[in-house]
Design an enzyme around this catalytic site. Structure first.
Site, short mmCIF file in Angstrom:
data_model
loop_
_atom_site.label_atom_id
_atom_site.label_comp_id
_atom_site.label_asym_id
_atom_site.label_seq_id
_atom_site.Cartn_x
_atom_site.Cartn_y
_atom_site.Cartn_z
N LYS A 69 0.86 -1.19 0.00
CA LYS A 69 0.00 0.00 0.00
C LYS A 69 0.88 1.22 0.00
CE LYS A 69 -4.11 1.94 0.80
NZ LYS A 69 -3.85 2.79 -0.38
N LYS A 93 5.07 2.10 8.39
CA LYS A 93 3.88 2.87 8.80
C LYS A 93 2.68 1.94 8.96
CE LYS A 93 3.68 6.72 6.65
NZ LYS A 93 3.42 7.73 5.60
N LYS A 105 5.04 2.13 -3.09
CA LYS A 105 5.03 3.55 -3.49
C LYS A 105 5.24 3.65 -4.98
CE LYS A 105 4.52 7.55 -1.41
NZ LYS A 105 3.77 7.83 -0.17
N THR A 189 -4.78 12.67 6.89
CA THR A 189 -3.38 12.72 7.33
C THR A 189 -3.22 13.78 8.42
OG1 THR A 189 -2.68 12.01 5.15
CG2 THR A 189 -1.02 13.12 6.50
N ASN A 219 -2.17 19.62 0.94
CA ASN A 219 -3.22 18.84 1.61
C ASN A 219 -2.94 18.72 3.11
OD1 ASN A 219 -3.94 16.10 2.81
ND2 ASN A 219 -5.36 16.18 1.11
N SER A 350 -7.36 5.42 4.28
CA SER A 350 -7.31 4.67 3.02
C SER A 350 -7.70 3.21 3.28
CB SER A 350 -5.89 4.70 2.45
OG SER A 350 -5.72 5.81 1.61
#
Ligand code: NAD
Length: 421
Positions: A69, A93, A105, A189, A219, A350
Site C-alpha cells: 500500500k 507505517k 510507493k 493525514t 493537503n 485509506s
C-alpha cells in the site's frame, strides 16, 4: 560528502530499532531490500500533437503483512531511490498502525503544473496501463501523494476497470466519494496528526493554546492548520514552495486556505493578512511550540536543526528530518513525533476506504473520525510507552513497535533456527 542514498539513510532507523529487539538476522535481510521495483516510461500525446515520455516507477517493498500500500507522487525530482525509500517507510507505517498491509510507493518524474488537464488525465491513465498487473485490490493498492489528488485516483481506477473489465474500487484509495471514496479521506493525514498531538499534549508539555509553524501548505499542511486553528491554536507561520510568511499573533487560516485554493502563493497574501514575508529557510526557526513539516523529505538537516525553537516536531511529511538532525534535536530536548506514526492517518483512512469498498457498505463521517481517533490514540500511546520504558526517542520507539510486528510475521514463515535446527 558521502555517496549513500536516501534508502541507505532510512535503513539506519531499521538497524537502530533492531538493536533493541531479539530478532533473527533473516528478518533484517528481508527488510533491507525492496521486493520489486518496476521502472517504465509513459509515452503520452500532448495537446499540441507531439509525444512526450516520462519516467515512472512502482515499488512493492514488502508484502509479508498484506498487499502493498502506498501513494503515487508526481514530482519533477522523483527518483527510484526516493520511491523505494517511501515504500520502505510505508512498510513500517502500516505495521505501526497494525494495518493488514505491506508497503509500496509509486512516482512519475513530471512537474504536473506544466501539464494541461487533458495531458494530466492521459498521464494518469498511462500510469495505470503500465502498472495494471502490478496493482490489484489484493496485491498493491495505490493512493494520492504529493501533487496527485482524488481526481487522478478516479481516472486511474476507471482505467483499471476498463482494462480488467470489472468494477474494482478497492484497487486504489483516495478516490472521489462518488466513485467509492471514503468520507474523511481528504483531511485524514492532518487529522491523524492532530489527534495524536492532542492525545499526548500533556506528556509533550504542550500548552492548551499553542503556537504552530507549518512548512508546506498543501493537503497535509492546510488541513492541519484548519484543525489546529479551530481547536484554539495560533498558526504563526506557513510556507509553500515559493515562500514563507510569519505573523506572531496568528494568521487568518480561513483566508489563507481560500487564497491557496484560488491558486495564489502564500507570500503574495502577506500584506492583506498583516504578515511579514520571511526567507523560506527561516520558517523552521520561528518562535512556535509546535513545528509541522508538511512538505518534502530531508528539509531539517544537520545544517539547520540547531535553529529550531519548537518543543515538538510533528512530521506530517515523510522523512523531513535526517538522522543527523534527529541527534541535534534530541540534544536540544525537542521531541519528534515521527512520520511513520504522525502522518499515518492518511493510510489508516485509506484502509477504511478499502474495507468499505470490499464490503460494499459505507460508514458515516462520525464513524470514520471515531475509528481514526481510536487507532491513532491506541498506537500513539503504545509507541509513547515504548519510548518511556526503553528511554529511546519516539522515532526509535515507533520503529521498534513496527519491527516487532514485521518480525513476528516474517518469522511465522520460518527463519534460520527453524530450518537449521
Ligand atoms: P501537496 O502536494 O498537497 O502539498 C505539498 C506542499 O509542499 C505544497 O504546498 C508545496 O508548495 C509545498 N512545498 C514543496 N516544496 C517546498 C519547500 N521547499 N518548502 C516549503 N514548502 C514546499 O502534498 P501533501 O499531500 O500535502 O504531502 C505533503 C507531505 O506529506 C509529503 O511528504 C507526503 O509524502 C506526506 N504525506 C501526505 C499524505 C496525504 O494523505 N496527502 C499522507 C502521508 C504523508
Amino acid at each position: 560528502m558521502t555517496d549513500d542514498t536516501l534508502l541507505d539513510r532510512a535503513l539506519i532507523r531499521l538497524e537502530e530499532a533492531a538493536s533493541h529487539l531479539q530478532i533473527d538476522q533473516d528478518v533484517i535481510e528481508k527488510l533491507k531490500y525492496p521486493r520489486e521495483t518496476t521502472k517504465t516510461r509513459l509515452l503520452i500525446r500532448m495537446d499540441d500533437g507531439s509525444r512526450k515520455s516520462f519516467l515512472a516507477w512502482r515499488c512493492r517493498y514488502d508484502d509479508t503483512r498484506g498487499p502493498t500500500k502506498g501513494g503515487i507522487r508526481f514530482h519533477p525530482d522523483s527518483t527510484i531511490e526516493e520511491v523505494e525509500t517511501l515504500a520502505f517507510w510505508m512498510t513500517f507505517k502500516c505495521a505501526v498502525m497494525n494495518l493488514p498491509y505491506g508497503g509500496g510507493k509509486g512516482a512519475v518524474r513530471v512537474d504536473p503544473h506544466t501539464l494541461s488537464k487533458t495531458e494530466l488525465e492521459r498521464l494518469s491513465r498511462a500510469y495505470m496501463q503500465a502498472f495494471a498487473t502490478t496493482v490489484g485490490p489484493d496485491r498493491d493498492i495505490p493512493a494520492p501523494d504529493v501533487y496527485t489528488n482524488a481526481m487522478i485516483m478516479g481516472w486511474m481506477a476507471d482505467e483499471y476497470n476498463q482494462i480488467t473489465g470489472s468494477v474494482s474500487p478497492a484497487v486504489i484509495t483516495g478516490k472521489p466519494i462518488a466513485l467509492g471514496g471514503s468520507l474523511g479521506r481528504t483531511d485524514a493525514t492532518a487529522r491523524g496528526g492532530f489527534y495524536l498531538v492532542r492525545h499526548l499534549a500533556q506528556e509533550l508539555g504542550l500548552s492548551g493554546s499553542r503556537t504552530v509553524a507549518i512548512q508546506g501548505f498543501g493537503n497535509a499542511g492546510q488541513y492541519f492548520a484548519q484543525l489546529a486553528d479551530e481547536d484554539g491554536n495560533k498558526i504563526v507561520a506557513v510556507s509553500d514552495s515559493t515562500g514563507a510568511i510569519h505573523k506572531p499573533d496568528g494568521l487568518d487560516v480561513k483566508r489563507l486556505i481560500e487564497g491557496k485554493t484560488a491558486g495564489r502563493r502564500v507570500a503574495d497574501m502577506a500584506a492583506e493578512l498583516g504578515a511579514t514575508v520571511i526567507p523560506s529557510d527561516d520558517l523552521i526557526a520561528v518562535d512556535a511550540e509546535l513545528l509541522v513539516p508538511a512538505a518534502l523529505e530531508e528539509m531539517i538537516t544537520a545544517d539547520n536543526a540547531a535553529s529550531i525553537k519548537a518543543r515538538v516536531v510533528l512530521e506530517l511529511a515523510n522523512g523531513p528530518v535526517t538522522s543527523e538532525a534527529d541527534k541535534i534535536l534530541a540534544d536540544k530536548g525537542v521531541v519528534v513525533l515521527p512520520d511513520i506514526l504522525a502522518n499515518a492517518g492518511g493510510v489508516t483512512v485509506s484502509y477504511f476506504e478499502w474495507v468499505q469498498n470490499r464490503q460494499g457498505f459505507y460508514w458515516d463521517l462520525e464513524e470514520i473520525h471515531a475509528r481514526l481517533k481510536k487507532m491513532m490514540e491506541r498506537e500513539g500511546r503504545a509507541v509513547w510507552a515504548i519510548s518511556q520504558d526503553r528511554s529511546v526517542s519516539v522515532r526509535s520507539a515507533a520503529y521498534i513497535h513496527a519491527l516487532g510486528r514485521l518480525a513476528t510475521a516474517i518469522e511465522a514463515h520460518g527463519t534460520q533456527p527453524f530450518f537449521a535446527g
